[in-house]
Structures are given as C-alpha cells and as structure tokens.
Write a protein that holds these residues in place. Structure first.
Motif, PDB file in Angstrom:
ATOM      1  N   LYS A  16       0.813  -1.224   0.000  1.00 52.11           N
ATOM      2  CA  LYS A  16       0.000   0.000   0.000  1.00 52.11           C
ATOM      3  C   LYS A  16       0.848   1.276   0.000  1.00 52.11           C
ATOM      4  CE  LYS A  16      -2.099  -0.788   3.885  1.00 52.11           C
ATOM      5  NZ  LYS A  16      -1.466  -2.012   4.367  1.00 52.11           N
ATOM      6  N   THR A  34      -1.711   6.389   7.359  1.00 52.68           N
ATOM      7  CA  THR A  34      -2.375   6.373   8.672  1.00 52.68           C
ATOM      8  C   THR A  34      -1.731   5.361   9.622  1.00 52.68           C
ATOM      9  OG1 THR A  34      -4.051   4.755   8.007  1.00 52.68           O
ATOM     10  CG2 THR A  34      -4.568   7.088   7.649  1.00 52.68           C
ATOM     11  N   GLY A  35      -1.082   4.323   9.047  1.00 55.92           N
ATOM     12  CA  GLY A  35      -0.410   3.341   9.909  1.00 55.92           C
ATOM     13  C   GLY A  35       0.675   4.008  10.747  1.00 55.92           C
ATOM     14  N   ALA A  36       1.329   5.030  10.164  1.00 58.15           N
ATOM     15  CA  ALA A  36       2.395   5.731  10.888  1.00 58.15           C
ATOM     16  C   ALA A  36       1.846   6.384  12.156  1.00 58.15           C
ATOM     17  CB  ALA A  36       3.041   6.777   9.980  1.00 58.15           C
ATOM     18  N   ARG A  39       1.520   3.758  14.709  1.00 55.12           N
ATOM     19  CA  ARG A  39       2.893   3.463  15.134  1.00 55.12           C
ATOM     20  C   ARG A  39       3.401   4.556  16.068  1.00 55.12           C
ATOM     21  NH1 ARG A  39       6.015  -0.204  11.696  1.00 55.12           N
ATOM     22  NH2 ARG A  39       4.563  -1.238  10.292  1.00 55.12           N
ATOM     23  N   ARG A  90       9.616   2.306  12.099  1.00 60.65           N
ATOM     24  CA  ARG A  90       9.498   1.254  11.086  1.00 60.65           C
ATOM     25  C   ARG A  90      10.120  -0.069  11.537  1.00 60.65           C
ATOM     26  NH1 ARG A  90       5.781   3.746   8.549  1.00 60.65           N
ATOM     27  NH2 ARG A  90       5.411   1.586   8.177  1.00 60.65           N
ATOM     28  N   GLY A  95       5.422  -2.034  14.861  1.00 61.91           N
ATOM     29  CA  GLY A  95       4.293  -2.451  14.020  1.00 61.91           C
ATOM     30  C   GLY A  95       3.297  -3.284  14.816  1.00 61.91           C
ATOM     31  N   ALA A  98       1.555  -1.081  17.275  1.00 56.54           N
ATOM     32  CA  ALA A  98       0.551  -0.260  16.584  1.00 56.54           C
ATOM     33  C   ALA A  98      -0.738  -1.052  16.413  1.00 56.54           C
ATOM     34  CB  ALA A  98       1.089   0.174  15.220  1.00 56.54           C
ATOM     35  N   SER A  99      -0.610  -2.324  16.032  1.00 53.33           N
ATOM     36  CA  SER A  99      -1.768  -3.178  15.837  1.00 53.33           C
ATOM     37  C   SER A  99      -2.526  -3.352  17.162  1.00 53.33           C
ATOM     38  CB  SER A  99      -1.285  -4.526  15.290  1.00 53.33           C
ATOM     39  OG  SER A  99      -2.350  -5.387  15.056  1.00 53.33           O
ATOM     40  N   ALA A 102      -4.301  -0.080  18.168  1.00 50.36           N
ATOM     41  CA  ALA A 102      -5.359   0.156  17.175  1.00 50.36           C
ATOM     42  C   ALA A 102      -6.658  -0.558  17.530  1.00 50.36           C
ATOM     43  CB  ALA A 102      -4.884  -0.284  15.791  1.00 50.36           C
ATOM     44  N   ARG A 108      -8.712   5.098  18.015  1.00 52.70           N
ATOM     45  CA  ARG A 108      -9.185   5.138  16.621  1.00 52.70           C
ATOM     46  C   ARG A 108      -9.949   6.430  16.347  1.00 52.70           C
ATOM     47  NH1 ARG A 108      -7.773   0.766  14.362  1.00 52.70           N
ATOM     48  NH2 ARG A 108      -8.481   1.722  12.445  1.00 52.70           N
ATOM     49  N   ARG A 129      -6.281   0.631   7.183  1.00 52.71           N
ATOM     50  CA  ARG A 129      -7.075  -0.587   7.314  1.00 52.71           C
ATOM     51  C   ARG A 129      -8.567  -0.309   7.247  1.00 52.71           C
ATOM     52  NH1 ARG A 129      -2.405  -1.267   7.662  1.00 52.71           N
ATOM     53  NH2 ARG A 129      -1.203  -3.002   8.508  1.00 52.71           N
ATOM     54  N   ARG A 156       8.642  -7.624   3.340  1.00 48.07           N
ATOM     55  CA  ARG A 156       8.986  -7.111   4.671  1.00 48.07           C
ATOM     56  C   ARG A 156      10.443  -7.420   4.992  1.00 48.07           C
ATOM     57  NH1 ARG A 156       5.887  -3.149   6.096  1.00 48.07           N
ATOM     58  NH2 ARG A 156       4.394  -3.632   7.700  1.00 48.07           N
ATOM     59  N   ARG A 179      -0.620 -10.432  12.894  1.00 49.87           N
ATOM     60  CA  ARG A 179      -1.079  -9.045  12.701  1.00 49.87           C
ATOM     61  C   ARG A 179      -2.377  -9.029  11.891  1.00 49.87           C
ATOM     62  NH1 ARG A 179       1.248  -3.860  10.960  1.00 49.87           N
ATOM     63  NH2 ARG A 179       3.345  -4.652  10.615  1.00 49.87           N
ATOM     64  N   ASP A 183      -5.829  -7.401  13.151  1.00 52.48           N
ATOM     65  CA  ASP A 183      -6.438  -6.280  12.423  1.00 52.48           C
ATOM     66  C   ASP A 183      -7.806  -6.643  11.846  1.00 52.48           C
ATOM     67  OD1 ASP A 183      -4.151  -4.861  13.036  1.00 52.48           O
ATOM     68  OD2 ASP A 183      -3.246  -5.031  11.042  1.00 52.48           O
TER      69      ASP A 183
HETATM   70  O1   DC Z   1       0.265  -0.052   7.842  1.00 49.13           O
HETATM   71  P1   DC Z   1       1.115  -0.287   9.074  1.00 49.13           P
HETATM   72  O2   DC Z   1       1.801  -1.626   9.083  1.00 49.13           O
HETATM   73  O3   DC Z   1       2.094   0.828   9.287  1.00 49.13           O
HETATM   74  O4   DC Z   1       0.074  -0.231  10.301  1.00 49.13           O
HETATM   75  C1   DC Z   1       0.440  -0.570  11.612  1.00 49.13           C
HETATM   76  C2   DC Z   1      -0.790  -1.039  12.380  1.00 49.13           C
HETATM   77  O5   DC Z   1      -1.655   0.068  12.641  1.00 49.13           O
HETATM   78  C3   DC Z   1      -1.665  -2.073  11.699  1.00 49.13           C
HETATM   79  O6   DC Z   1      -1.262  -3.393  11.986  1.00 49.13           O
HETATM   80  C4   DC Z   1      -3.040  -1.804  12.247  1.00 49.13           C
HETATM   81  C5   DC Z   1      -3.026  -0.346  12.597  1.00 49.13           C
HETATM   82  N1   DC Z   1      -3.752   0.477  11.647  1.00 49.13           N
HETATM   83  C6   DC Z   1      -5.115   0.564  11.805  1.00 49.13           C
HETATM   84  O7   DC Z   1      -5.678  -0.096  12.668  1.00 49.13           O
HETATM   85  N2   DC Z   1      -5.844   1.392  11.003  1.00 49.13           N
HETATM   86  C7   DC Z   1      -5.254   2.108  10.046  1.00 49.13           C
HETATM   87  N3   DC Z   1      -5.986   2.918   9.292  1.00 49.13           N
HETATM   88  C8   DC Z   1      -3.845   2.006   9.843  1.00 49.13           C
HETATM   89  C9   DC Z   1      -3.130   1.167  10.661  1.00 49.13           C
END
Ligand code: DC
Length: 225
Positions: A16, A34-36, A39, A90, A95, A98-99, A102, A108, A129, A156, A179, A183
């Motif tokens: 992505k 948005t993942g950042a 993170r 990163r 990661g 972050a999950s 999230a 959120r 996501r 990865r 993950r 998610d």
């Molecule tokens: O895309 P990424 O690997 O950088 O995202 C890290 C985590 O953040 C992913 O495992 C789930 C969460 N995430 C989310 O829940 N919603 C999003 N819009 C983006 C990321």
C-alpha cells in the motif's frame, strides 16, 4: 482541479505505502500514511514505559501525545514532541504495538479525526485498514490491496534488511499472520474489503503496474486528473 480522495486498505505488507506514495507523486496530491499514526502512538507508549496492550495506560497517555504529520513531496514525515520519528517507527516491534493500540476505540476516534481533517481541504490518497469503510466513506476511489502471506513476508524481509535488522523468514510469516488476525478480528473498524472497493491482488504484480491500475481506476471514476 476537483478535490477527491483515494482510499487504499489492505493487510500489512501488501504494498500500500509504496504504491500510494507513487500515485500521490504522479497525481500531485497528498499521501497520508495512517499506519504511521498508530505506530506513533505505540512508540510514545513504549517510550513512556507503558505496554501497548495496557488499555488504561495507553488511554492515560493519549492526551499528552503531541503528534504532528507533515506531508512532503516524498511521502510523509511524523513528529513526536517536535522530534522526527519517521524512521524510528518502522520496526516489527512498533508495528505489532501499533496493531495493539489500534484495537482501542478512543485511539481510533482521535486518529480518525486527525485523518479526516487532513482530507478536508486537500485531494489525498490515504492508506490504512479502515479508510474506505470508516475514515473516508465518501472517497471517490476505494482500493483493497492484497498479496499472499509469503510474498508479503518477502517484501517485509527486504525492507527490514535495509534498516539493519536480520529477520528470519518463518518468524516474519508468523508475525504477519498474527497481525492480520489482530487487524481483521478486532471489535472496532476491523480490516474488511468494502463492497465498493476494487480488489487488487499484487502478489505477482510489479509496483508500476499497480500504480498504473490505480491511476486508470481513478481517471475512470473522476475523469482526467
Ligand atoms: O500499515 P502499518 O503496518 O504501518 O500499520 C500498523 C498497524 O496500525 C496495523 O497493523 C493496524 C493499525 N492500523 C489501523 O488499525 N488502522 C489504520 N488505518 C492504519 C493502521
């Protein structure tokens, strides 16, 4: 130019961010990763000694997080308390963290509001996501990007190797599966392909082909950009 939004969702490692960054450059629009942001929250919690699994602990820190997102011509930079943490977040550990953060609804909501704000006055391509289903449900173009677990693990591995990490293939596969499960099965805004999203399996596709496909879909929807 008419304002529009492209939502790109999909599992970890589906390509992505690489693709969205390239599409943003080609179309002259803003890329939002948005993942950042998730993170960034996980990084801040770990830095403060709070586990991303500790919901009450994460919530108590949330109001103190001073996170700033800066779109650039080359992607996006993210700052925490003025410090550029773009490359520090990163790692596999962040990661996974972050999950975990999230899964928390308040997290959120806060990040979703920031994301909608960034799309308010700009044309964007936003990856994550839950973008097509929850953050930007009115997006003109919605893409669901996927790839096999093995291919995502290979990508990865390459990414981590350039950052000096020495990953083991089987471990990376396991982490990706874990993950995905996290998610896709969480209570709030889980990762799901929306009915109105175009499914793209990138397992055997070159990056340029995916970029061209998304640009073609966008032009079909909104005319020449
Ligand atoms: O895309 P990424 O690997 O950088 O995202 C890290 C985590 O953040 C992913 O495992 C789930 C969460 N995430 C989310 O829940 N919603 C999003 N819009 C983006 C990321």
């Amino acid at each position: 130019m008419k304002k529009f939004a492209i939502a790109v969702d999909g599992p970890a490692g589906s390509g992505k961010s690489t693709v969205a960054k390239a599409v943003a450059k080609r179309l002259g629009i803003i890329y939002v990763d948005t993942g950042a942001m998730y993170r960034g929250v996980a990084y801040f919690c770990i830095q403060q000694g709070v586990s991303p699994l500790d919901e009450a602990g994460v919530l108590s820190l949330l109001k103190d997080i001073k996170m700033e997102i800066q779109p650039t011509s080359d992607g996006q930079r993210i700052f925490l308390d003025g410090e550029d943490i773009t490359s520090k977040i990163r790692t596999q550990k962040i990661g996974q963290g972050a999950s975990q953060v999230a899964t928390i609804q308040t997290v959120r909501q806060k990040l979703g509001d920031m994301q909608r704000d960034m799309a308010k006055n700009n044309s964007v391509i936003m990856d994550g996501r839950d973008i097509g289903n929850f953050v930007l449900p009115q997006a003109e173009v919605k893409i669901y990007m996927d790839a096999s677990v093995e291919e995502r693990a290979r990508r990865r591995m390459g990414e981590l190797a350039t950052k000096g990490e020495k990953p083991v293939f089987e471990v990376i596969c396991e982490e990706i599966i874990r993950r995905d499960e996290n998610d896709m099965n969480r209570l709030y805004n889980p990762l799901r392909q929306g009915k109105d999203a175009v499914y793209l399996d990138t397992t055997a596709m070159a990056i340029d082909d995916v970029v061209e496909t998304i640009i073609r879909i966008t032009e079909e929807k909104i005319g020449e950009v």
